[in-house]
Design an enzyme around this catalytic site. Sequence first.
Site, PDB file in Angstrom:
ATOM      1  CG  ASP A   1      18.770 -29.240  73.428  1.00 18.69           C
ATOM      2  OD1 ASP A   1      19.737 -29.777  73.259  1.00 18.69           O
ATOM      3  OD2 ASP A   1      17.629 -29.879  73.307  1.00 18.69           O
TER       4      ASP A   1
ATOM      5  CG  HIS B   1      17.652 -34.116  75.380  1.00 20.99           C
ATOM      6  ND1 HIS B   1      18.572 -34.479  74.284  1.00 20.99           N
ATOM      7  CD2 HIS B   1      17.764 -33.039  75.408  1.00 20.99           C
ATOM      8  CE1 HIS B   1      18.956 -33.668  73.704  1.00 20.99           C
ATOM      9  NE2 HIS B   1      18.309 -32.311  74.211  1.00 20.99           N
TER      10      HIS B   1
ATOM     11  CB  CYS C   1      22.086 -35.505  73.889  1.00 19.43           C
ATOM     12  SG  CYS C   1      21.520 -36.542  75.102  1.00 19.43           S
TER      13      CYS C   1
END
Lengths: 306, 658
Positions: free
Chosen positions: B468, B452, B408
């Site tokens: 995202d 994250h 991520c």
Amino acid sequence: MRLPELEAILADINRIILGKKRPIRLALACLLARGHLLIEDLPGVGKTTLAHVLARVLGLDFQRIQFTSDMLPADILGISIFDRESGAFHFHPGPIFTQVVLADEINRATPKAQSALLEAMEERQVTAEGKTRALPRPFFVIATQNPTHQIGTFPLPESQLDRFLLKIELGYPDPAAERELLAGADRQQMVADLAARIAPQRLMELQEQTRAVHASPALIDYVQALATHTRSSPRWQAGLSPRACLALLAVARAWALLDGREHVLPEDVQSVLPGVVAHRLRPLDDTARTDADAVAAALIEAVPLP
Amino acid sequence: MARSNRPVSRRQAWWLLASALAASLPLIPQIPTWLVFAAGCAFALRAALTWRQWHLPPRWLLVLLVIAGTVGVFLQYRTIMGRTPGIALLVVFLALKLLELRAARDAVATALLCYFLVLGQFLFTQTIPTALLAALTIVVTTATLLAAADDRPHPQLQLRRSGLMLAQALPFMLLMFLLFPRVEGPLWGLPQDRFSAVSGLSDSMSPGSIAQLSQSDAIAFRVQFKGDVPPQSQLYWRGPVMPAFDGRSWRVTKKRGTYSKVPYKEIGTPVDYELTLEPHGQFWLFALELPGTLPPESSLTSDYQPVARQAVRNRMRYTQRAWPDASAGIDESPSILEEALALPANGNPRTRAIGAGWRAQHGDDSAAILAAAENLFLQQLLIYTLNPPLMGADMVDDFLFDSKRGFCEHFAAAFVYVLRSAGVPARVVAGYQGGEVNPVDGYLVVRQYDAHAWTEAWIAGRGWVRIDPTAISAPSRINSNFAAAVPAGETLPFLARGDLAWLKELRNRLDAVTNGWNQWVLGYNPQRQRDLLASLGLKEPDWRSMTAALSVLCGGVLLGLTAWILRNRLRVDPALAAWRRFTARMAKRGIAWRPWEGPLDFAERAATYAPDRAATYAPDRAGSIREIAGLYARLRYGPAPDATDLKLLKAKIAAFTP
């Protein structure tokens, strides 16, 4: 007020067995408390005579069973035999069907034979071949045992020892009493000449009366305190069981009745304590002296009266 | 001999050794090795002394050893004050006290030292196992105290009695726990180094830093929602915001303004929850986006990150409200936007070229550029993986066009880079995404592997918008969890795996128990106490009135107990009381009543006592004694005691001259 009939009974026995007032009194107390008696002693100190005299003077039937290592339960309880004429089995009652049984040298027999007797003692009835037969009333067993360190004995386990209300020792008579015995008349003849002082019915009444002797809360506290002490003390492997406490109270009641009282005193409990606890308390240290009086004295002095 | 001067028996010595061992074994990790060794020697010596019944070491030697031990502790820590040195000193004292067991009072002092050491364990850990171990040690130590008074009962019995006594004390303990006035913060300062080894997000992000966290299943925080748990894709727990980029890592801006109040409009439906944060040693507090309220003692940074005034070194609990639909920063200050556009002077030429192309194509239309960027990520078929290949100097180019594999942080970093190169202000937001509801107690548990990173872009008229980029390429990361998103065969932390359901179930239950302990025992703070008292009808109690109420309550209970015991003691049989008077008078004449002696036996002994002095006795003395004893025996042991008998007994005793 002491009961005259009991005094007369004690006097009769004391006339024949000399110098043993205390054990004799305990034996009578045991009978009054509906318990069974265990006598541990050497042969020839008067165990058989004591049993015999007790039976005579109370007007009870008497049988003696000599225990041996090859004895079977049927030898005690009885056996059914086939009757050719009627074509059926008939039960032939064993020697246990009597009012006073002297089980002589009980620790010579195998555990199987021992347990046959002990079960009859506990249940006051005999079950043989599927049929239950009640034993006569009153029913009283006097068992004798040789000191357990002798060769060829099967010591009774604690659970079976517990079935005897009291364990006493007769011991050698003191010199004066022994001299009187040697100089006196033939004991067997004296026993044979004895007349019954009371009827069995009266004995059962006296047993009822024993049960009615009053034990005050203070006294029951005392019995409990004694038991509690044995349970928490490191001296013994295990403390006194509730059954032992009941036994102590029952014998103390009989002792009070013999003393002509309608209530139990701590003195009564203390007097009968050796006979009640000596075969129930096993010292943790096996080498310690197991003299009944010493054990009881130590216990008495450790527990203050509540 | 006074009770406190009785010598210590062997059995008592064994008891004390057991207590001392139980109390000091859990402290082994805390005290220096030489002390463990020395205390072990002292314990062994104590065992040998008891076993072989040797003489105790001389006093001067013990004094020397105490001095040596104290000096040793001082040399170790350069002080003898404070938590660890204090505990070490107590261990020294305990070990040496065991070698000085002369009298019963030494035994009691040793047992009390053991209690202190048990308390000391809680200065280091306060977990459930610690508490269980401490409870066990307290049972043993209390049994030791019982044995110090009377060592005859069997050890098993002593333990049972001790357990029973402590069980009886339990209601009182609970009462004190619930009602004793609480103070803010822990009673003792915890050392600053306590959380140095705690894992968690840091204030910078470089490739691999979050992937590293994904291997830890330690708990970051627990959340209890007031209503339903929002869908997984909404659970963005905002952590440190990182606008500063140096070409390799993203950082939190050092100089940030703060708001003391939330600066955006409250729209949509709020989400209310209570968050219990595990200590992580940093200042920031996690909150569901966007935070609508601020926890006490905290403020909001200009990038909407709640921060505490002090680093979070203790477990912390706060209620929060979140506005998932709110938009923030519509009139963002130019300096912040400028920072959100900054890029290093060179590097990543391919990405820059694409950005510049979009800028030329769309001009100031940020929304169009955003759409183009999302489209680019979709077209590149990027792969979400825990094990991305090593990147060269041009990380973003490598990721987007060559390896196409990343975790991520690669996605977020690349996305922000693309936007910035096209002239759209953007920044990286770190935090946690998702979490898992523990079915046992209904708490949402967020673990380190839920860490994250995502991005925020500033669009004119809309303010900061969350995008995202991971969700573009690997939607299952957001919709379920990261384990579902990574390719099969990659190493996952144990709890993130889908198999081994029963072990997970077990772990869930254990975690629920731990959480209950944290919430209700360790987390029983002044606020909770006030809530409890308020529910009992006490409004706004201050600690003074609480102390007063507690003292009155305890005093009342103690008074009642004392009165009850006294009443029971006073209810002595009047016959026994008279008998005691009688025996006391006899004792003055040298005939002491033995406490186990029956009344008639005593009378017999007393009546026949010292016949040679019979001339000095009253003529009917023996008769009177027997009469009194007989009366007493009947009253105490006979049926239905008679009031006239009692009167008679009292009169006889009054008239009696020993």
